[in-house]
Enzyme design. Structure first.
Site, PDB file in Angstrom:
ATOM      1  N   ARG A 261     -51.722   3.293 -76.095  1.00 49.30           N
ATOM      2  CA  ARG A 261     -51.398   4.705 -75.954  1.00 49.30           C
ATOM      3  C   ARG A 261     -52.154   5.222 -74.737  1.00 49.30           C
ATOM      4  NH1 ARG A 261     -54.483   7.697 -80.082  1.00 49.30           N
ATOM      5  NH2 ARG A 261     -55.740   8.419 -78.365  1.00 49.30           N
TER       6      ARG A 261
ATOM      7  N   TYR B 176     -63.902   9.440 -76.844  1.00 47.96           N
ATOM      8  CA  TYR B 176     -64.073   8.180 -77.581  1.00 47.96           C
ATOM      9  C   TYR B 176     -63.679   6.920 -76.824  1.00 47.96           C
ATOM     10  CZ  TYR B 176     -59.155   9.266 -78.762  1.00 47.96           C
ATOM     11  OH  TYR B 176     -57.831   9.585 -78.709  1.00 47.96           O
TER      12      TYR B 176
ATOM     13  N   HIS C 268     -53.755  11.165 -78.496  1.00 50.20           N
ATOM     14  CA  HIS C 268     -53.008  11.003 -79.742  1.00 50.20           C
ATOM     15  C   HIS C 268     -51.918  12.075 -79.830  1.00 50.20           C
ATOM     16  CE1 HIS C 268     -52.014  10.746 -83.969  1.00 50.20           C
ATOM     17  NE2 HIS C 268     -52.399  11.993 -84.133  1.00 50.20           N
TER      18      HIS C 268
END
Lengths: 325, 407
Positions: free
Chosen positions: B300, B313, B304
């Site tokens: 990805r 992160y 998100h």
């Protein structure tokens, strides 16, 4: 023609009729096939309709309901059995987030004619998770319909009506009444699935109940009659939708209402009935609507369940309190 | 890791897979050595490196694969350009939706950036009569099913919770609760088998969803009933902020072995490999061999959703390494080096992309808010007394404003 049969047998006959009438009807659940279900409600159905119509499933409740949704999307009408009330929670997500909402999500394009059968309630001396009454948890969710028959004839007819409904129906079966025999008018034209019935006419107070508590309320009315009190007993039959018109009509006549259910009183269906009937019948009521039910405690071990469940004395006590206003 | 070394490693691996690492039917396609390595938690990251089916390297070089080549054999240059077009337009649509969210036209958007090959490859493997159960990021699969992309935006704009008829394109509505749809797909596939049809069903889900009980239950049910379903996991490495290592100690495709059906990992950035492997799995389903798990190993590239901040992160290096494996770039290189597409094709496609972006932008802005009474519509198929009562109350409340002299 009227046959006398136990409530469990009436459901069995009803399922048999539905399987015969519509090849898209399927029975699914744990142990529903060879064993005929732990309560034998599906006894003999797999033998007569085969394993592709009466399907023994893996022990996975979310899987049972989730695959039933998929089968319904394919055009089938699954009737799934959750073995006991307390085992429905692994499937609760599928019921609440998917089964209840898919019709709305699809703007009406998708219909989910799934019946979830749940033997529920106490009084049979079972172990934990085998005696609960979680109907309010489902009634709070829009998109579901919730019914509970109290006698064999209703069990027979309501099951077929639930299967014919294009909405998901949670069908709560009063397991302590499974063995009670009653007349089943197999040729009578049934009333609507969500209509309450006056099962005993009275003038002094209305007892409203559904499922396993209807019989108790009839016993209460018998006992009260010996004391010169004339109670009306209403079998609600459907928890969602609730037939408030019938309750209102009864309360306008008797002016007093006591609601009885096994589920905890707190946030239970009695609370909803009390609130709405107070709103509708404020000037007719001679006393506040009272409720008799379980406590805000986990369902107790079997040796204590008689203390927890509504019984003759507790309901009579509520009747006395109402009449004392 | 340099681009070159990535390429060298991946191509060696695909050579390995060619040399017989794929298992027999009913077993997971893993070399024993890899499985052993996966047992060590310290090696988890390494073990999660792809044991990939790959037909196109990141440099756009076609590599041979004895087992899967036949599923894309006879592909014409036109068909290859078609796949490229699908990916480019899907990416353009996705970028437009992201922009529209930034402009306040959408409440949220879940970008598929980086996952175009996994979605177009698998989506183009499907037949019209197959049925798709997506999660909420399958914009490329929706494209392959002929769902108008503007229909996908209704739920993100907040005008509905779906927006298309699932049966028009055999493409179910997006499912937000993670993994629920894998059971619906399994049940639907059980129905397909009961009907004696030879359609197949495909369920999309992510690496995060692989942790859900429903996904495990769908594996169980599909195996027990030999349901014609393909589980297509897009392992995009991140479930919001949680890496795949937080979902599983073994590579996801290996899960299938415990349920008694094959699992295979495919290079999720290789559209040809995704197409070939999905076709293989669909053929298994159609011929009565039951379920298959395909793990498309991908990435990805974006957040998100537009509410997410991936800089909290994960580092830039990781994304850069994956950008070198970009699914669109890779096919473009192949088209160019094999002379399957000329400059005119790319220019035309660029213009088509811009037109799509414009169409989407205008459609979203023109999307009307739903009627107030939509709240009460389609709650039940057969009606419900309480809904009727509350609709009437709502109507009376609304009408009370009109009575105030139109203010």
């Amino acid at each position: 023609m009227a046959d006398k049969m136990a409530l469990a047998k009436a459901i069995n006959e009803s399922l048999r009729h539905a399987l015969e009438a519509d090849p898209k009807v399927l029975i699914m659940g744990e142990d529903v096939g060879k064993l005929g279900g732990v309560f034998r409600v599906t006894d003999g159905l797999q033998k007569d309709f085969g394993e592709s119509r009466v399907i023994d499933t893996p022990l996975a409740e979310s899987g049972i309901v989730g695959t039933a949704i998929g089968l319904a999307l394919r055009g089938y009408r699954p009737v799934v059995e959750i073995q006991f009330d307390g085992f429905v929670f692994p499937a609760y997500d599928q019921i609440v987030t998917q089964l209840a909402k898919m019709h709305a999500r699809s703007l009406g394009k998708v219909k989910l004619p799934v019946v979830v059968r749940i033997p529920y309630g106490g009084g049979i001396g079972a172990v934990e998770h085998h005696s609960e009454s979680p109907e309010a948890l489902f009634a709070h969710v829009s998109g579901l319909k919730i019914v509970s028959p109290s006698n064999s004839s209703d069990a027979y007819w309501m099951m077929q009506q639930a299967i014919q409904s294009d909405d998901p129906v949670i069908f709560f079966e009063p397991k302590r009444r499974y063995w009670d025999k009653g007349e089943v008018a197999t040729e009578a034209i049934p009333g609507p699935l969500h209509k309450a019935q006056v099962v005993r006419e009275g003038t002094d107070l209305t007892l409203a109940a559904y499922g396993p508590m209807v019989k108790l309320c009839q016993e209460v009315a018998d006992a009260a009659a010996e004391e010169g009190r004339n109670l009306e007993v209403l079998d609600l039959r459907s928890v969602s939708p609730l037939d408030f018109d019938s309750i209102q009509a009864s309360v306008e006549k008797t002016r007093r209402l006591v609601v009885v259910h096994e589920a905890p009183v707190f946030f239970g269906s009695g609370a909803e009935i009390a609130a709405r009937i107070t709103e509708r019948c404020f000037y007719h009521l001679e006393a506040p609507v009272l409720r008799v039910g379980g406590y805000h405690a986990p369902y107790p071990p079997a040796r204590l369940e008689e203390e927890y469940l509504p019984n003759l004395d507790r309901v009579l006590d509520a009747v006395d309190r109402s009449l004392a206003y | 890791m340099t681009v070159e070394s990535t390429a060298a490693r991946t191509s060696r691996r695909s050579a390995g897979s060619k040399a017989g690492t794929t298992g027999t039917k009913g077993t997971t396609r893993t070399p024993a050595k890899k499985a052993a390595a996966a047992k060590k938690p310290a090696a988890a990251k390494k073990a999660a490196e792809p044991q990939l089916v790959q037909l196109l390297t990141p440099e756009g070089k076609r590599v041979k694969n004895a087992e899967y080549d036949k599923y894309v054999a006879g592909f014409t240059p036109e068909e290859l350009r078609g796949l490229y077009r699908d990916m480019v337009l899907t990416r353009r649509f996705d970028a437009e939706a992201t922009s529209l969210q930034r402009q306040g036209e959408l409440g949220l958007w879940a970008s598929l950036l980086g996952q175009e090959a996994a979605q177009i490859g698998s989506g183009r493997a499907l037949r019209d009569d197959d049925y798709v159960f997506p999660t909420y990021r399958e914009h490329g699969v929706a494209w392959c099913r002929g769902v108008d992309p503007t229909n996908l935006l209704g739920m993100f704009r907040g005008v509905n919770n779906g927006g298309w008829d699932p049966n028009s394109n055999n493409f179910q509505l997006y499912t937000i609760v993670i993994g629920s749809q894998t059971l619906h797909a399994t049940g639907y596939a059980m129905g397909v088998a009961k009907d004696g049809a030879d359609s197949a069903v495909i369920a999309y889900f992510g690496d995060g969803a692989s942790s859900q009980g429903d996904v495990a239950e769908s594996f169980t049910f599909s195996a027990v009933y030999n349901a014609p379903v393909v589980f297509f996991c897009q392992n995009n490495q991140w479930a919001i902020s949680e890496p795949t290592e937080k979902q599983s100690r073994v590579p996801i495709y290996q899960r299938a072995q415990g349920f008694g059906f094959p699992g295979v990992r495919v290079d999720g950035n290789d559209v040809l490999a995704c197409l070939a492997v999905t076709r293989w799995a669909l053929e298994r389903a159609r011929s009565g061999e039951g379920p298959t798990l395909v793990e498309a190993f991908t990435y990805r590239m974006g957040a998100h959703t537009t509410s997410d901040d991936p800089t909290r992160y994960r580092g830039d290096e990781e994304r850069q390494a994956w950008e070198a494996k970009d699914p669109i770039l890779r096919l473009r290189r192949f088209l160019e080096t094999s002379n399957h597409a000329d400059e005119g094709f790319f220019e035309e496609l660029e213009a088509e992309s811009e037109a799509l972006g414009k169409r989407v932008r205008e459609a979203v802005r023109a999307m009307p808010d739903p009627d107030h009474f939509a709240i009460f519509e389609n709650v039940y198929a057969d009606g419900h007394a309480l809904v009727d009562e509350e609709r009437a109350q709502f109507a009376a409340y609304q009408a009370s404003f009109a009575d105030e002299g139109g203010n």
